[in-house]
Enzyme design. Structure first.
Site, PDB file in Angstrom:
ATOM      1  N   LYS A 136       0.841  -1.200   0.000  1.00 16.75           N
ATOM      2  CA  LYS A 136       0.000   0.000   0.000  1.00 16.75           C
ATOM      3  C   LYS A 136       0.881   1.256   0.000  1.00 16.75           C
ATOM      4  O   LYS A 136       0.694   2.154  -0.796  1.00 16.75           O
ATOM      5  CB  LYS A 136      -0.914  -0.034   1.226  1.00 16.75           C
ATOM      6  CG  LYS A 136      -1.841   1.148   1.327  1.00 16.75           C
ATOM      7  CD  LYS A 136      -2.804   0.985   2.488  1.00 16.75           C
ATOM      8  CE  LYS A 136      -3.569   2.283   2.707  1.00 16.75           C
ATOM      9  NZ  LYS A 136      -4.484   2.217   3.835  1.00 16.75           N
ATOM     10  N   GLU A 194      10.512  -4.549   4.584  1.00 11.21           N
ATOM     11  CA  GLU A 194      10.641  -5.954   4.172  1.00 11.21           C
ATOM     12  C   GLU A 194      10.375  -6.099   2.679  1.00 11.21           C
ATOM     13  O   GLU A 194      11.119  -6.759   1.942  1.00 11.21           O
ATOM     14  CB  GLU A 194       9.642  -6.839   4.933  1.00 11.21           C
ATOM     15  CG  GLU A 194       9.900  -6.989   6.419  1.00 11.21           C
ATOM     16  CD  GLU A 194       9.161  -5.950   7.263  1.00 11.21           C
ATOM     17  OE1 GLU A 194       8.862  -4.850   6.748  1.00 11.21           O
ATOM     18  OE2 GLU A 194       8.879  -6.241   8.436  1.00 11.21           O
ATOM     19  N   GLY A 202      -4.889  -1.900   5.048  1.00 10.43           N
ATOM     20  CA  GLY A 202      -4.082  -3.027   4.567  1.00 10.43           C
ATOM     21  C   GLY A 202      -4.750  -4.377   4.819  1.00 10.43           C
ATOM     22  O   GLY A 202      -4.818  -5.231   3.933  1.00 10.43           O
ATOM     23  N   ARG A 203      -5.266  -4.572   6.024  1.00 11.79           N
ATOM     24  CA  ARG A 203      -5.844  -5.888   6.363  1.00 11.79           C
ATOM     25  C   ARG A 203      -7.239  -6.068   5.797  1.00 11.79           C
ATOM     26  O   ARG A 203      -7.853  -7.111   6.003  1.00 11.79           O
ATOM     27  CB  ARG A 203      -5.819  -6.087   7.875  1.00 11.79           C
ATOM     28  CG  ARG A 203      -6.455  -4.971   8.682  1.00 11.79           C
ATOM     29  CD  ARG A 203      -6.088  -5.085  10.149  1.00 11.79           C
ATOM     30  NE  ARG A 203      -6.558  -3.948  10.933  1.00 11.79           N
ATOM     31  CZ  ARG A 203      -5.902  -2.801  11.095  1.00 11.79           C
ATOM     32  NH1 ARG A 203      -4.722  -2.637  10.510  1.00 11.79           N
ATOM     33  NH2 ARG A 203      -6.388  -1.837  11.843  1.00 11.79           N
ATOM     34  N   GLU A 254      -4.753  -6.941  14.723  1.00 10.01           N
ATOM     35  CA  GLU A 254      -4.251  -5.604  14.365  1.00 10.01           C
ATOM     36  C   GLU A 254      -5.397  -4.588  14.465  1.00 10.01           C
ATOM     37  O   GLU A 254      -5.165  -3.405  14.723  1.00 10.01           O
ATOM     38  CB  GLU A 254      -3.645  -5.613  12.952  1.00 10.01           C
ATOM     39  CG  GLU A 254      -2.740  -4.430  12.679  1.00 10.01           C
ATOM     40  CD  GLU A 254      -1.880  -4.585  11.434  1.00 10.01           C
ATOM     41  OE1 GLU A 254      -0.730  -5.058  11.543  1.00 10.01           O
ATOM     42  OE2 GLU A 254      -2.354  -4.225  10.345  1.00 10.01           O
ATOM     43  N   HIS A 260      -4.784 -33.639  17.198  1.00  7.68           N
ATOM     44  CA  HIS A 260      -3.648 -34.426  17.693  1.00  7.68           C
ATOM     45  C   HIS A 260      -2.556 -33.523  18.239  1.00  7.68           C
ATOM     46  O   HIS A 260      -1.405 -33.945  18.362  1.00  7.68           O
ATOM     47  CB  HIS A 260      -3.125 -35.321  16.566  1.00  7.68           C
ATOM     48  CG  HIS A 260      -4.174 -36.267  16.077  1.00  7.68           C
ATOM     49  ND1 HIS A 260      -4.380 -37.508  16.637  1.00  7.68           N
ATOM     50  CD2 HIS A 260      -5.131 -36.115  15.131  1.00  7.68           C
ATOM     51  CE1 HIS A 260      -5.402 -38.104  16.033  1.00  7.68           C
ATOM     52  NE2 HIS A 260      -5.884 -37.270  15.114  1.00  7.68           N
ATOM     53  N   LYS A 270       9.270  -1.129  14.333  1.00  7.91           N
ATOM     54  CA  LYS A 270       9.874  -0.767  13.042  1.00  7.91           C
ATOM     55  C   LYS A 270      10.966   0.281  13.247  1.00  7.91           C
ATOM     56  O   LYS A 270      12.060   0.172  12.715  1.00  7.91           O
ATOM     57  CB  LYS A 270       8.809  -0.150  12.118  1.00  7.91           C
ATOM     58  CG  LYS A 270       7.841  -1.112  11.486  1.00  7.91           C
ATOM     59  CD  LYS A 270       7.038  -0.325  10.440  1.00  7.91           C
ATOM     60  CE  LYS A 270       5.796  -1.079  10.009  1.00  7.91           C
ATOM     61  NZ  LYS A 270       4.934  -0.298   9.123  1.00  7.91           N
TER      62      LYS A 270
HETATM   63  O1  F6P Z   1       1.966  -4.358   9.923  1.00  8.39           O
HETATM   64  C1  F6P Z   1       1.712  -3.018   9.677  1.00  8.39           C
HETATM   65  C2  F6P Z   1       1.217  -2.795   8.283  1.00  8.39           C
HETATM   66  O2  F6P Z   1       1.083  -1.425   8.076  1.00  8.39           O
HETATM   67  C3  F6P Z   1      -0.081  -3.512   7.970  1.00  8.39           C
HETATM   68  O3  F6P Z   1      -1.197  -2.870   8.434  1.00  8.39           O
HETATM   69  C4  F6P Z   1       0.002  -3.639   6.499  1.00  8.39           C
HETATM   70  O4  F6P Z   1      -0.918  -4.573   6.029  1.00  8.39           O
HETATM   71  C5  F6P Z   1       1.441  -4.041   6.339  1.00  8.39           C
HETATM   72  O5  F6P Z   1       2.130  -3.279   7.314  1.00  8.39           O
HETATM   73  C6  F6P Z   1       2.029  -3.845   4.976  1.00  8.39           C
HETATM   74  O6  F6P Z   1       1.990  -2.507   4.560  1.00  8.39           O
HETATM   75  P1  F6P Z   1       2.185  -2.099   3.058  1.00  8.39           P
HETATM   76  O7  F6P Z   1       1.092  -2.711   2.268  1.00  8.39           O
HETATM   77  O8  F6P Z   1       2.141  -0.613   3.043  1.00  8.39           O
HETATM   78  O9  F6P Z   1       3.520  -2.617   2.586  1.00  8.39           O
END
Ligand code: F6P
Length: 561
Positions: A223, A229, A284-285, A370, A401, A525
């Site tokens: 987003k 990452e 995002g979620r 979240e 199990h 972060k």
């Molecule tokens: O974990 C925090 C967060 O902002 C989430 O809400 C989001 O889904 C994720 O990081 C990834 O963010 P982006 O889509 O901006 O890379």
């Protein structure tokens, strides 16, 4: 900074007004009811009411939902719906669906429901109908997906791409990865689809180990397009590709982006013709039914993707219109309030009896935790009541199990959802179809055992030695909700996901928290960015605590630095 001032305690935007949730009459009534309820068993409730199952079963769309094995009476449900009314849940729902900026701390509307509104619908925020834009992006995604599926999307060397590697994390990974697994039987099996999320280089390595750069397409999903990452993995992927194909020009044929941040996408070097956008009103979620679902759409095709959206929309409509007493997301949300706030439940298990739903609990962890892992109210005051539970689970029968022992005989109280399907996956080979009855027999049996247990008398009557009777007794009274559908189709998946989205909403509204921000992930972060130079260069990090400093120096020694 939000441009709309945040509400102050007692303001209308604070939703609950000046009276704290746990001071409300409706809350106190539930607490009193809980006292009187103590000791009531599901056996008694079933014996007392032959109509219980009929009265507590709902049919919404394709979902058959049996709530009867929950530890509630008619009175419990009445008190819970009173609480929902008193806390303005329906009003907040209407504000959300009407494009109001209910995400107060980020000053944003919350309109994921617009992503699945039918073409031609009107969903407005700030006086603008957003549906045409949504449909335009869906159409562009469809054209792209069709091209890849027809093997007409050619890579730099002229070969069609056949491996799609989605790079994203959190909401930009969990949703599409979960849905891809769920709908694999509907996917083009000739395409290799991989999801890479972790900054642990092994994740990308495994996805590329047997990949041919000439036929690999990366979908960079983020987003913000700034998530460390994702950008780290995407940068390595870009070098891998350019090194192998010998030209920067290859990027245009091998990278697509899904983001709200066109500037960063262009800066990264991805052709914005290959970019699919979405909007700040999609959290995002809550985003996998937006362009974040591009990889999924490539896998299952636009038609199936639209069937899934129609399933979401069906549940949205139910949520928007059904009376609270027969409104499934309201009821599931309120049951969670009952268990978490009055019955002492700390966690909630989601147990799909479907291997294709293996990633569903992971997905729900972000959706729920979240969203509702918060401890201040919408107006900033601390809460003095429990909020979101720990959500966890794995597919049945595997869990039986592993941890079911604790569910049946442990000291903790863990409400659970059992999710299963009458029919197995449509592509299951004939030889494996008979196993489906065994799978489902297990799901039904677990619900029964959890609810009704086995008394000491029943165990003794089986001839069990007296000293073993306490060990073989099952207390029962472990509540479950059973969700049954015909099969795990794209539409049913949409219905299920929307059901949980709205359940989470209902709970957040009752608890008076903002379910749509996620400030709690920021600190880690920021600190990681400060610690990294200490690991790589031995840089001094001012203010590092003694434990972390010692771990950093041990790490450096182990790395020979
Ligand atoms: O974990 C925090 C967060 O902002 C989430 O809400 C989001 O889904 C994720 O990081 C990834 O963010 P982006 O889509 O901006 O890379």
């Amino acid at each position: 900074m939000p441009t709309t001032p945040l509400p102050r305690p007692g303001d209308a935007g604070a939703q609950h007004g000046a009276v704290a949730l746990d001071r409300r009459d409706e809350w106190t009534a539930l607490a009193g009811h809980r006292e009187r309820f103590a000791g009531t068993s599901l056996r008694e409730l079933f014996d007392a009411d032959p109509e219980r199952v009929r009265r507590h079963t709902l049919h919404v769309g394709d979902l058959h939902v049996d709530l009867s094995k929950n530890l509630v009476t008619e009175e419990t449900l009445r008190l819970l719906t009173d609480l929902a009314r008193a806390t303005g849940v329906a009003e907040l729902r209407d504000a959300m669906l009407g494009g109001g900026r209910i995400n107060l701390t980020e000053d944003r509307a919350v309109l994921h429901t617009a992503l699945r509104a039918p073409r031609g619908a009107v969903v407005e925020t700030d006086g603008k109908n957003v549906v045409p834009e949504v449909q335009e992006v869906l159409d562009r995604m469809s054209a792209f997906a069709e091209k890849v599926r027809a093997r007409q999307w050619l890579g730099h060397t002229g070969q069609p791409v056949t491996r799609i590697v989605n790079i994203g994390i959190g909401g930009s990974d969990l949703g599409p990865a979960m849905a891809y697994e769920a709908l694999r039987p509907y996917s083009d099996r000739g395409l290799e689809v991989r999801f890479v999320s972790n900054v642990d280089g092994s994740d990308l390595h495994e996805a590329l180990a047997d990949a041919d750069p000439a036929t690999t397409l990366f979908v960079i999903s983020s987003k913000t397009f700034t998530t460390i990452e994702t950008i780290t993995n995407a940068t390595v992927a870009r070098s891998w590709l350019v090194d192998a194909l010998g030209s920067e020009k290859a990027i245009a044929r091998h990278f697509a982006a899904v983001s709200t941040n066109a500037e960063e996408v262009a800066r990264f070097g991805i052709d914005t013709d290959n970019m699919f956008g979405f909007w700040d009103w999609v959290g995002g979620r809550y985003s996998y039914d937006s362009a974040i679902g591009l990889t999924l759409m490539v896998a299952i095709g636009p038609e199936r993707f639209r069937e899934m959206l129609a399933g979401f929309h069906l549940m949205d409509t139910h949520f928007a219109t059904a009376p609270i007493e027969r409104n499934l997301p309201f009821l599931l949300g309120l049951l969670g309030v009952w268990y978490g706030n009055f019955m002492g439940a700390e966690s909630h298990a989601v147990l799909p009896y479907s291997q294709h739903l293996a990633r569903f609990p992971d997905y729900l962890q972000q959706l729920d935790m979240e969203s509702n892992g918060k401890s201040v109210q919408r107006d900033g005051r601390p809460v003095s009541w429990q909020t979101g539970p720990v959500v966890w689970g794995t597919p049945g029968t595997n869990g039986q199990h592993a941890y079911f022992q604790l569910l049946h005989q442990g000291t903790r109280f863990v409400p659970a959802d059992l999710i299963g399907f009458a029919n197995p996956a449509p592509d299951l080979p004939e030889a494996l179809v008979p196993q489906h009855d065994l799978l489902m027999a297990n799901m039904f049996a677990q619900g029964q055992a959890l609810a009704f247990g086995r008394t000491a008398e029943e165990v003794a009557a089986e001839g069990v030695a007296a000293e073993l009777v306490p060990h073989r007794t099952f207390p029962g009274n472990r509540p479950t909700t059973t969700i049954l559908a015909d099969r795990l189709s794209p539409s049913v998946l949409g219905q299920l996901v929307a059901l949980y989205e709205h359940k989470v909403f209902v709970q957040g509204a009752v608890w008076n928290i903002n379910s749509f921000d996620q400030w709690g992930v920021q600190l880690g972060k920021v600190l990681a960015e400060r610690v990294e130079p200490a690991l790589t260069e031995g840089a001094d990090v001012p203010g590092l605590d003694a434990s972390t400093a010692s771990l950093v120096s041990s790490y450096r020694a182990l790395r020979g630095r």
